[in-house]
Design an enzyme around this catalytic site. Sequence first.
Site, short mmCIF file in Angstrom:
data_model
loop_
_atom_site.label_atom_id
_atom_site.label_comp_id
_atom_site.label_asym_id
_atom_site.label_seq_id
_atom_site.Cartn_x
_atom_site.Cartn_y
_atom_site.Cartn_z
N ARG A 69 0.87 -1.30 -0.21
CA ARG A 69 -0.21 0.22 -0.09
C ARG A 69 0.70 1.21 0.02
O ARG A 69 0.45 2.08 -0.13
CB ARG A 69 -0.90 -0.28 1.14
N ASP A 193 -6.74 17.98 -15.65
CA ASP A 193 -7.51 17.29 -16.41
C ASP A 193 -6.90 17.05 -17.54
O ASP A 193 -7.24 17.48 -18.90
CB ASP A 193 -9.05 16.64 -16.57
N LYS A 218 -8.11 5.25 -19.23
CA LYS A 218 -7.76 5.65 -21.07
C LYS A 218 -6.53 5.09 -21.77
O LYS A 218 -6.44 4.59 -22.13
CB LYS A 218 -8.72 7.18 -21.32
#
Length: 394
Positions: A69, A193, A218
């Site tokens: 983590r 973004d 994406k």
Amino acid sequence: MSTEMPFWALTSAQTFKQKTFPMNFETLAIKSTQMTDANAGAVASPIYLSTTFERETDGSYAHGYIYARNDNPNRQLLEKSLAVLEAGTVGLAFASGMAATTALFQSFKSGDHIITPDDAYFATNVLIEEIFSHWGLTLTKVDTTDLEAVKNAIQPNTKLIWLETPSNPQLKVSDIAAIADLAHQHGALCAVDNTWATPVLQRPLLLGADIVMHSTTKYFGGHGDVLGGALILKEDGELATKIRTIQKLTGGVPSPFECWLVARGIKTLSLRVKAQTANAQQLAEYLAQHPAVEAVHYPGLPSHPQYAIAQKQMSQAGAMLSVQVKGDAINAMNVTGKLQLFTTATSLGGVESLIEHRKSVEGPTSPTPDNLLRVSVGLENIEDLIADWAQALQ
């Protein structure tokens, strides 16, 4: 579009073997995602699935890793590559684009104010309105293509101007350099973004922005088989430290395998984005003159309202476009049913062409026109894609 911007002179010895000359994007994409394998000399990077790492008898960690983590070799490699490709200093990988966005918003405090675009990925604004409003964050949505509107929206407690350019789904183009300068004049940060453009076509940090966000699901992943997100920061300072802490403590991180998949996708990122963009440009030009089409939103068309800004800050217009079919939502949805090569599905950036009626996804309060279809152009032959639209629009 404008000639491609020269890449910055960076050898990135900390990421891969020392080179004595600056490298272009395609070379950096490959070299920054290669991992030296001391065990077997494998050319393809190994995947480190271990959740924990061995300690020395004195309690130290000889290899620098504690727990998955916190960090692991695959995530570290990906984060360094993301920073290199976006011309940043710090890269931070997350389990999704929304997890990355959430981590950035979590770095602000109650009473802070954020400016966002009125046309943007709908979940970004919903996240602030439905979740962070309870934490005391306030939001103003404006048309970020209008500099005066952005200026008028700035308040004494404004800490961030969030941009999405080209925007989702109407492909509005905001002037990154001008808005970043405006933000800095008022002591605020500018985040972009950059999912749709990718660093292949646009590098916001070189234009003055402070932070870049990506849904690596994406174009970075590129094959529709991995979920991921990232933040890239221009500077390694207090904000980077704060977000690193949020990343580790909240645990919204990608697995080693997901990091490996995104890093593998980066190797072909430039080739895919440029080929998909070439397809999108031709498809946009075809649809723009079709009598059954009301409007085509694509920054590579001279008719686009912000065409000049796109020419200035992007090397090409990208592989996303939106089409408004003449008629209502039913007419638009009927077209998606007739298309044979465009899969009706959410998401974008994969090798296959996708199409979606956005208003039905975003809901009745969405500002998206009822007859708008968002198109992610893939790598199929462009003649086939145009022929498919020709028969669907009959």
